[in-house]
Design a protein around this motif. Structure first.
Motif, PDB file in Angstrom:
ATOM      1  N   PRO A   1       0.799  -1.233   0.000  1.00  0.00           N
ATOM      2  CA  PRO A   1       0.000   0.000   0.000  1.00  0.00           C
ATOM      3  C   PRO A   1       0.828   1.278   0.000  1.00  0.00           C
ATOM      4  CG  PRO A   1      -0.758  -1.548   1.686  1.00  0.00           C
ATOM      5  CD  PRO A   1       0.564  -2.041   1.201  1.00  0.00           C
ATOM      6  N   TRP A   2       2.102   1.196   0.383  1.00  0.00           N
ATOM      7  CA  TRP A   2       2.949   2.380   0.499  1.00  0.00           C
ATOM      8  C   TRP A   2       4.211   2.235  -0.359  1.00  0.00           C
ATOM      9  CZ3 TRP A   2       1.082  -0.448   4.646  1.00  0.00           C
ATOM     10  CH2 TRP A   2       0.029   0.143   5.372  1.00  0.00           C
ATOM     11  N   TRP A   3       4.790   3.372  -0.679  1.00  0.00           N
ATOM     12  CA  TRP A   3       6.110   3.400  -1.304  1.00  0.00           C
ATOM     13  C   TRP A   3       7.158   3.580  -0.214  1.00  0.00           C
ATOM     14  CZ3 TRP A   3       7.928   2.664  -6.155  1.00  0.00           C
ATOM     15  CH2 TRP A   3       7.021   2.692  -7.228  1.00  0.00           C
ATOM     16  N   ARG A   4       8.214   2.768  -0.271  1.00  0.00           N
ATOM     17  CA  ARG A   4       9.366   2.928   0.619  1.00  0.00           C
ATOM     18  C   ARG A   4      10.559   3.271  -0.259  1.00  0.00           C
ATOM     19  NH1 ARG A   4       8.794  -2.910   3.262  1.00  0.00           N
ATOM     20  NH2 ARG A   4       8.572  -3.283   1.024  1.00  0.00           N
ATOM     21  N   VAL A   5      10.956   4.539  -0.218  1.00  0.00           N
ATOM     22  CA  VAL A   5      11.967   5.060  -1.127  1.00  0.00           C
ATOM     23  C   VAL A   5      13.222   5.432  -0.340  1.00  0.00           C
ATOM     24  CG1 VAL A   5      12.505   6.834  -2.841  1.00  0.00           C
ATOM     25  CG2 VAL A   5      10.156   5.942  -2.643  1.00  0.00           C
ATOM     26  N   ALA A   6      14.366   4.950  -0.808  1.00  0.00           N
ATOM     27  CA  ALA A   6      15.650   5.284  -0.184  1.00  0.00           C
ATOM     28  C   ALA A   6      16.438   6.197  -1.106  1.00  0.00           C
ATOM     29  CB  ALA A   6      16.449   4.014   0.094  1.00  0.00           C
ATOM     30  N   VAL A   7      16.925   7.306  -0.560  1.00  0.00           N
ATOM     31  CA  VAL A   7      17.859   8.175  -1.274  1.00  0.00           C
ATOM     32  C   VAL A   7      19.200   7.998  -0.578  1.00  0.00           C
ATOM     33  CG1 VAL A   7      18.381  10.505  -2.047  1.00  0.00           C
ATOM     34  CG2 VAL A   7      15.993   9.777  -1.843  1.00  0.00           C
ATOM     35  N   ASP A   8      20.066   7.244  -1.227  1.00  0.00           N
ATOM     36  CA  ASP A   8      21.318   6.783  -0.637  1.00  0.00           C
ATOM     37  C   ASP A   8      22.484   7.627  -1.140  1.00  0.00           C
ATOM     38  OD1 ASP A   8      23.151   4.622   0.548  1.00  0.00           O
ATOM     39  OD2 ASP A   8      23.727   4.568  -1.569  1.00  0.00           O
ATOM     40  N   GLY A   9      23.359   8.003  -0.225  1.00  0.00           N
ATOM     41  CA  GLY A   9      24.541   8.745  -0.636  1.00  0.00           C
ATOM     42  C   GLY A   9      25.322   9.234   0.565  1.00  0.00           C
ATOM     43  N   ALA A  10      26.603   9.428   0.368  1.00  0.00           N
ATOM     44  CA  ALA A  10      27.437  10.011   1.417  1.00  0.00           C
ATOM     45  C   ALA A  10      26.936  11.403   1.755  1.00  0.00           C
ATOM     46  CB  ALA A  10      28.891  10.076   0.946  1.00  0.00           C
ATOM     47  N   PRO A  11      27.161  11.873   2.991  1.00  0.00           N
ATOM     48  CA  PRO A  11      26.701  13.224   3.336  1.00  0.00           C
ATOM     49  C   PRO A  11      27.182  14.289   2.356  1.00  0.00           C
ATOM     50  CG  PRO A  11      27.381  12.050   5.312  1.00  0.00           C
ATOM     51  CD  PRO A  11      27.746  11.161   4.150  1.00  0.00           C
TER      52      PRO A  11
ATOM     53  N   THR B   1      19.736  -1.154  11.938  1.00  0.00           N
ATOM     54  CA  THR B   1      18.858  -1.664  10.877  1.00  0.00           C
ATOM     55  C   THR B   1      17.655  -2.396  11.451  1.00  0.00           C
ATOM     56  OG1 THR B   1      20.263  -3.637  10.699  1.00  0.00           O
ATOM     57  CG2 THR B   1      20.724  -1.814   9.183  1.00  0.00           C
ATOM     58  N   GLY B   2      17.842  -3.054  12.592  1.00  0.00           N
ATOM     59  CA  GLY B   2      16.717  -3.747  13.215  1.00  0.00           C
ATOM     60  C   GLY B   2      15.621  -2.787  13.616  1.00  0.00           C
ATOM     61  N   ALA B   3      15.993  -1.679  14.255  1.00  0.00           N
ATOM     62  CA  ALA B   3      14.995  -0.678  14.663  1.00  0.00           C
ATOM     63  C   ALA B   3      14.363  -0.012  13.453  1.00  0.00           C
ATOM     64  CB  ALA B   3      15.646   0.364  15.563  1.00  0.00           C
TER      65      ALA B   3
ATOM     66  N   VAL C   1       9.821   1.383  11.013  1.00  0.00           N
ATOM     67  CA  VAL C   1       9.516   2.160   9.816  1.00  0.00           C
ATOM     68  C   VAL C   1       9.203   1.275   8.608  1.00  0.00           C
ATOM     69  CG1 VAL C   1      10.305   3.974   8.256  1.00  0.00           C
ATOM     70  CG2 VAL C   1      11.016   4.013  10.646  1.00  0.00           C
ATOM     71  N   LEU C   2      10.164   0.453   8.211  1.00  0.00           N
ATOM     72  CA  LEU C   2      10.044  -0.225   6.925  1.00  0.00           C
ATOM     73  C   LEU C   2       9.005  -1.341   6.926  1.00  0.00           C
ATOM     74  CD1 LEU C   2      13.840  -0.329   6.025  1.00  0.00           C
ATOM     75  CD2 LEU C   2      12.089   1.161   5.045  1.00  0.00           C
ATOM     76  N   ASP C   3       9.005  -2.166   7.961  1.00  0.00           N
ATOM     77  CA  ASP C   3       8.020  -3.261   7.996  1.00  0.00           C
ATOM     78  C   ASP C   3       6.584  -2.756   8.172  1.00  0.00           C
ATOM     79  OD1 ASP C   3      10.019  -5.062   7.538  1.00  0.00           O
ATOM     80  OD2 ASP C   3      10.171  -5.768   9.604  1.00  0.00           O
TER      81      ASP C   3
ATOM     82  N   LEU D   1      17.663  -4.267   3.517  1.00  0.00           N
ATOM     83  CA  LEU D   1      16.526  -3.436   3.909  1.00  0.00           C
ATOM     84  C   LEU D   1      15.503  -3.411   2.772  1.00  0.00           C
ATOM     85  CD1 LEU D   1      18.442  -0.471   5.578  1.00  0.00           C
ATOM     86  CD2 LEU D   1      17.183  -2.302   6.734  1.00  0.00           C
ATOM     87  N   PRO D   2      14.210  -3.534   3.101  1.00  0.00           N
ATOM     88  CA  PRO D   2      13.186  -3.624   2.059  1.00  0.00           C
ATOM     89  C   PRO D   2      12.759  -2.250   1.538  1.00  0.00           C
ATOM     90  CG  PRO D   2      12.168  -3.937   4.211  1.00  0.00           C
ATOM     91  CD  PRO D   2      13.637  -3.760   4.452  1.00  0.00           C
ATOM     92  N   PHE D   3      13.178  -1.946   0.327  1.00  0.00           N
ATOM     93  CA  PHE D   3      12.783  -0.702  -0.325  1.00  0.00           C
ATOM     94  C   PHE D   3      12.045  -1.020  -1.620  1.00  0.00           C
ATOM     95  CE2 PHE D   3      16.819   0.601   1.867  1.00  0.00           C
ATOM     96  CZ  PHE D   3      16.234   1.429   2.807  1.00  0.00           C
ATOM     97  N   ASP D   4      11.172  -0.097  -2.034  1.00  0.00           N
ATOM     98  CA  ASP D   4      10.447  -0.244  -3.292  1.00  0.00           C
ATOM     99  C   ASP D   4      11.092   0.554  -4.417  1.00  0.00           C
ATOM    100  OD1 ASP D   4       8.360  -1.804  -2.000  1.00  0.00           O
ATOM    101  OD2 ASP D   4       7.764   0.088  -1.070  1.00  0.00           O
ATOM    102  N   LEU D   5      11.890   1.547  -4.054  1.00  0.00           N
ATOM    103  CA  LEU D   5      12.634   2.334  -5.039  1.00  0.00           C
ATOM    104  C   LEU D   5      13.892   2.845  -4.356  1.00  0.00           C
ATOM    105  CD1 LEU D   5      12.652   3.658  -7.915  1.00  0.00           C
ATOM    106  CD2 LEU D   5      11.651   5.689  -6.827  1.00  0.00           C
TER     107      LEU D   5
END
Length: 208
Positions: free
Chosen positions: A27-37, A92-94, A99-101, A149-153
């Motif tokens: 039902p939701w999008w889980r989007v990660a924007v990954d990158g060094a600071p 990652t567990g928290a 959030v993700l689950d 980690l479970p992401f959709d995008l």
């Protein structure tokens, strides 16, 4: 695929449209924007988050640093331990549990926007948020891929080693070997759904 030049505002709009036009597994999008600071992933995540409500998508913004482990655990081996930074700082567990689950298939939609203030190392005491179906989680942070980690995008902001070293502040230079290991082991350029080359902060390019 040859990256295509684009501006940051147009990139944010294109990502927002891609989310709006697509269908996530749940039902939701889980989007990660990954990158060094140094690549400033939070700026891109904020821009996408700002574009989504007008397209009918409610948003939950989460910064990965608000899910770091307590300092007593992440700094157990010292303040500049590269292996700990790479493997142990992010709880990652928290992040999955809070959030993700809950925003995955069969989840409740009830997520925690933050767990711990990285500056004070104290609980943020944040209230849970109910994200309506069709809503979008936008999570930004470094070293997010390759951890199961479970992401959709997933979007990866790529800096060349030279650009990363040049744009990383002196007090954070000790983290650079962690990003070398990340590039070698997690292969974020190949793993991400969207690759953004950000060596020149004024002229990004993306794979579309």
């Amino acid at each position: 695929m040859q990256p295509i030049p684009i501006t940051w505002p147009k990139l944010a709009d294109a990502l927002a449209e891609r989310i709006t036009d697509g269908r996530p597994p749940g039902p939701w999008w889980r989007v990660a924007v990954d990158g060094a600071p140094a690549a400033r992933p939070a700026d891109l995540a904020d821009a996408v988050a700002a574009a989504l409500p007008a397209l009918g998508r409610p948003v939950l913004r989460v910064g990965a640093e608000s899910f770091w482990r307590p300092a007593s655990l992440r700094l157990e081996y010292g303040h500049e331990d590269v292996d700990a930074y790479y493997q142990l700082w992010l709880d990652t567990g928290a992040l999955r549990r809070e959030v993700l689950d809950p925003l995955g298939p069969g989840g409740s939609g009830r997520a925690l926007p933050s767990l711990r203030d990285p500056g004070t190392d104290r609980s943020t005491r944040a209230d849970y948020v109910e994200l309506p179906p069709g809503g979008v989680l936008l999570l930004d942070g470094p070293l997010l891929l390759g951890q199961g980690l479970p992401f959709d995008l997933t979007v990866h902001l790529r800096l060349s080693p030279a650009a990363l070293a040049r744009r990383t502040p002196p007090q954070e230079q000790w983290t650079l070997p962690a990003y070398e290991r990340y590039a070698r082991e997690a292969l974020p350029e190949e793993a991400a759904d969207v690759l953004v080359r950000a060596d020149d902060p004024r002229h990004p390019a993306w794979t579309g």
